[in-house]
Enzyme design. Sequence first.
Site, PDB file in Angstrom:
ATOM      1  N   HIS A 114       6.488  -7.749  -1.026  1.00 31.46           N
ATOM      2  CA  HIS A 114       5.608  -8.323  -2.058  1.00 31.46           C
ATOM      3  C   HIS A 114       6.399  -9.219  -3.014  1.00 31.46           C
ATOM      4  O   HIS A 114       6.160  -9.225  -4.219  1.00 31.46           O
ATOM      5  CB  HIS A 114       4.908  -7.227  -2.868  1.00 31.46           C
ATOM      6  N   ASN A 186      -3.952  -2.852  -2.283  1.00 35.39           N
ATOM      7  CA  ASN A 186      -3.942  -4.039  -1.427  1.00 35.39           C
ATOM      8  C   ASN A 186      -5.355  -4.587  -1.285  1.00 35.39           C
ATOM      9  O   ASN A 186      -6.319  -3.945  -1.712  1.00 35.39           O
ATOM     10  CB  ASN A 186      -3.417  -3.684  -0.026  1.00 35.39           C
ATOM     11  N   TYR A 401       9.145   3.326  -5.451  1.00 39.41           N
ATOM     12  CA  TYR A 401       9.049   2.223  -6.419  1.00 39.41           C
ATOM     13  C   TYR A 401      10.108   2.349  -7.504  1.00 39.41           C
ATOM     14  O   TYR A 401      10.838   1.410  -7.814  1.00 39.41           O
ATOM     15  CB  TYR A 401       7.633   2.161  -7.015  1.00 39.41           C
TER      16      TYR A 401
HETATM   17  C1  HEM Z   1      -1.099   2.066   0.899  1.00 39.87           C
HETATM   18  C2  HEM Z   1       0.109   1.642   1.036  1.00 39.87           C
HETATM   19  C3  HEM Z   1       0.773   0.668   0.129  1.00 39.87           C
HETATM   20  C4  HEM Z   1       0.245  -0.220  -0.756  1.00 39.87           C
HETATM   21  C5  HEM Z   1      -1.211  -0.438  -1.064  1.00 39.87           C
HETATM   22  C6  HEM Z   1       1.328  -0.900  -1.393  1.00 39.87           C
HETATM   23  C7  HEM Z   1       1.182  -1.885  -2.351  1.00 39.87           C
HETATM   24  C8  HEM Z   1       2.222  -2.514  -2.977  1.00 39.87           C
HETATM   25  C9  HEM Z   1       2.080  -3.589  -3.909  1.00 39.87           C
HETATM   26  C10 HEM Z   1       0.777  -4.179  -4.384  1.00 39.87           C
HETATM   27  C11 HEM Z   1       3.317  -3.966  -4.287  1.00 39.87           C
HETATM   28  C12 HEM Z   1       3.652  -5.107  -5.224  1.00 39.87           C
HETATM   29  C13 HEM Z   1       3.745  -4.611  -6.614  1.00 39.87           C
HETATM   30  C14 HEM Z   1       3.977  -5.769  -7.544  1.00 39.87           C
HETATM   31  O1  HEM Z   1       3.120  -6.674  -7.599  1.00 39.87           O
HETATM   32  O2  HEM Z   1       5.010  -5.778  -8.246  1.00 39.87           O
HETATM   33  C15 HEM Z   1       4.241  -3.135  -3.609  1.00 39.87           C
HETATM   34  C16 HEM Z   1       5.581  -3.210  -3.747  1.00 39.87           C
HETATM   35  C17 HEM Z   1       6.430  -2.325  -3.168  1.00 39.87           C
HETATM   36  N1  HEM Z   1       6.089  -1.322  -2.291  1.00 39.87           N
HETATM   37 FE1  HEM Z   1       4.298  -0.827  -1.654  1.00 39.87          FE
HETATM   38  N2  HEM Z   1       2.508  -0.425  -0.908  1.00 39.87           N
HETATM   39  C18 HEM Z   1       2.195   0.547   0.025  1.00 39.87           C
HETATM   40  C19 HEM Z   1       3.064   1.310   0.727  1.00 39.87           C
HETATM   41  C20 HEM Z   1       4.357   1.402   0.432  1.00 39.87           C
HETATM   42  C21 HEM Z   1       5.232   2.378   0.967  1.00 39.87           C
HETATM   43  C22 HEM Z   1       4.841   3.460   1.973  1.00 39.87           C
HETATM   44  C23 HEM Z   1       6.444   2.163   0.420  1.00 39.87           C
HETATM   45  C24 HEM Z   1       7.714   2.926   0.634  1.00 39.87           C
HETATM   46  C25 HEM Z   1       7.830   4.098   1.179  1.00 39.87           C
HETATM   47  C26 HEM Z   1       6.328   1.025  -0.467  1.00 39.87           C
HETATM   48  C27 HEM Z   1       7.333   0.458  -1.179  1.00 39.87           C
HETATM   49  C28 HEM Z   1       7.226  -0.648  -1.979  1.00 39.87           C
HETATM   50  C29 HEM Z   1       8.334  -1.242  -2.667  1.00 39.87           C
HETATM   51  C30 HEM Z   1       9.776  -0.804  -2.582  1.00 39.87           C
HETATM   52  C31 HEM Z   1       7.830  -2.311  -3.409  1.00 39.87           C
HETATM   53  C32 HEM Z   1       8.588  -3.259  -4.312  1.00 39.87           C
HETATM   54  C33 HEM Z   1       8.440  -2.758  -5.725  1.00 39.87           C
HETATM   55  C34 HEM Z   1       9.227  -3.545  -6.737  1.00 39.87           C
HETATM   56  O3  HEM Z   1      10.254  -4.122  -6.383  1.00 39.87           O
HETATM   57  O4  HEM Z   1       8.833  -3.541  -7.914  1.00 39.87           O
HETATM   58  N3  HEM Z   1       5.046   0.605  -0.445  1.00 39.87           N
HETATM   59  N4  HEM Z   1       3.556  -2.255  -2.814  1.00 39.87           N
END
Ligand code: HEM
Length: 733
Positions: A114, A186, A401
């Site tokens: 993202h 999402n 996160y």
């Molecule tokens: C339903 C499943 C998921 C959704 C809806 C989702 C949604 C999101 C969204 C919207 C962001 C962007 C946030 C922003 O705008 O700063 C994000 C970032 C991220 N997501 Fe997910 N994610 C999902 C699953 C996962 C999973 C399973 C993991 C790890 C096990 C993960 C790890 C991350 C990480 C590491 C970031 C970057 C955060 C940052 O650097 O601030 N996500 N995710």
Amino acid sequence: MATRKKNDRPLAPGAPASERPALSEPARPRGPLPPKPDQAGPDTVTATGVPTGVAPEAVAQQGKYLTTAHGTRLRDSDHSLRAGARGPALLQDHHLREKVSHFDHERIPERVVHARGAAAHGTFVANGAARNICAARFLRRGASTPVFVRFSTVLGSRGSADLARDTRGFATRFYTDEGNYDLVGNNIPVFFIQDGIKFPDVIHAGKPHPDREIPQAQSAHDTFWDFVSLHTEAQAHTIWNMSDRGLPRSFRTMEGFGVHTFRLANAKGDTSLVKFHWKPRLGVHSVTWEEAQLASGADPDYHRRDLADAIEAGAYPQWDLGVQVMPDDQDGYYEGIDLLDPTKFVPEEQVPVQVIGTMTLDRNPTNYFAETEQVAFNPANLVPGIDVTNDPLLQARLFSYLDTQLTRLGGPNWNQLPINRAHVPINDMLRDGFHQSAVHGGVAPYRPNSLDGGCPFTAGAKDGAFIEVPETVAESVKERRAPTSFDDHFSQVSLFYRSMTPVEQDHIVAAYSFELAKCFEEPIRVRQLAALANVDAGLCARVAQSLGLDAPEATVPPADQEVSPALSQVGGRWPLDGRQVGVVIGEDSPAKDVSTVLAAFDNAGVTPLVVAAHGGTVAQTTVQRTFATAASIEFDALVVVGAPGPAPDAQPSVDAKAGAAPAAPVDPRVVKLLQETWRHCKAIAAVGDPTALEVAGVSTDAPGVSVGTADEVTDGVLAGLAMHRAWERFPAG
Ligand code: HEM
């Protein structure tokens, strides 16, 4: 619906020529904007870098002068301190070193996923409908809560194109009076994987190949399809990506989903299981694949620009927040659907979405880095009344996160950044660390203590403490295993495909055909066809034919099941806020017709952009795009007033004129604009003379095409815009 502020929109289309911004004129004056007093966040530093608490006179004075980072006024910031005009630079030049060194460290790591996003501020107002199920105070009737929303793509890096086929992030922070609540969702209600331990796998597969680091921001490559064809639980999310949902027209026309099932508790402690939905008031709309490809070249910032422009023009996007509410019998199933499996959704026909409030985005960030880049969402940011479930994907997210933000934002103190700071007093016992900006008092940052009067105290339920919902964790075996209900990888994929209208199915077939044709390894294509056979035999056969391969038999034949029409995004009539129409004019276009068309669109809340052969004034109207700069993807509809002949730069030179063919009656770039608009099924109109349409091969009696007086065609175009596209024309050759 949002009210429009007509006088501050970027391109003031209805205004008289003398008042309309000219070609290429920026939407607003560029350069630092003075901070509005009511817009300063809960920060200790204002947008100009002046700490709060400094006397206003001193602020006014200081704002005038360039200073060093420690506040000393500077006489010269253009020349380094050197040993003579032609001599070496001196180590003593603190200002040189400070300026260059700070620049050297301007970049921070981009998000691991993202990375590319755009954001806006706004307000959420609750309607009180959630009172029986949730104790969260921001859901009380009439409660108004500031929000910050960041939309994003998943796979591309920070500089990638907005219109890649991808999932979109839809992350909302509510700055509630009980602390920050983050709904990190999402635009697709299901996910690729069922357990967070697979997240590194799916992301490694989707990101560019590690050897050449290509392709950027897309799934049309071997490693992605290798993974999803082997790990078939990913088929659910993948078909949503292959559908129109993967190519939103705008962030403003996307649904949002919390994806997981959450557990809500009311004031009595009664619990229910819910799925969160954001429903855009403008409807759910997408672009075609060809438009997406054109936009990636002509305007890679397509979505980012659209969101900012719409807000700046006063066309504030709105979403209703809704919930599907299921009983919490703690086994986590609802009528056979496993609510803990994030690859499954609950059809709205089975459990209707009930609206609990409305969000309006009405303010663009002042500084991209400070707000959009530094915001750190976290699904673990919860408030009393909203709790998590045992969905194994959500459980891993609760760790990931915070962990990644330690690196991305350089240490553990990002909660002190203005955009991340809660709008309530913070009284934690977290101390020191990189980028600590608080000056903590007291001597006893530990509990229990007797030296700081035992403070701070812990709170009970009555004092608004967050208390996890007590849940029976059955005596169970410690093991690495998913429940058998997680084995169903196809039934809802089939349900999704069969719920689409024919044109949406055509788009899905085309998307699979394109993406798989981009895979080099034939075994991957063959394996994905085997997965599609379990979704729908017709889908599989059409994709197989396009790839020149045999369609395999299903190994798990799809069952007959009720379809869910709510999944389709075709149909209905929608508000027009923030839509843009190209108005192509020539030297001979009647000025009266041009002004009638512009005024009609302006009154309808639509932004007309005048396109002509050259900049300046044409037919007494200020021009905003030339034939050279206009791109069809910028317009939701196209109107031609009169016959726009070739531009002066398209005329043959004097020498060539003798033997040259007569000039074409319509500039070829206008013909291209019309042909693309036709292929993308957008509304097209000609005021008076239909020559341009005829030259472009646009059938004047086709759906969404109108020819007539200025009044007649604007009515036709507005009706076409409300339906988004005339899909009856698809596929238009
Ligand atoms: C339903 C499943 C998921 C959704 C809806 C989702 C949604 C999101 C969204 C919207 C962001 C962007 C946030 C922003 O705008 O700063 C994000 C970032 C991220 N997501 Fe997910 N994610 C999902 C699953 C996962 C999973 C399973 C993991 C790890 C096990 C993960 C790890 C991350 C990480 C590491 C970031 C970057 C955060 C940052 O650097 O601030 N996500 N995710």
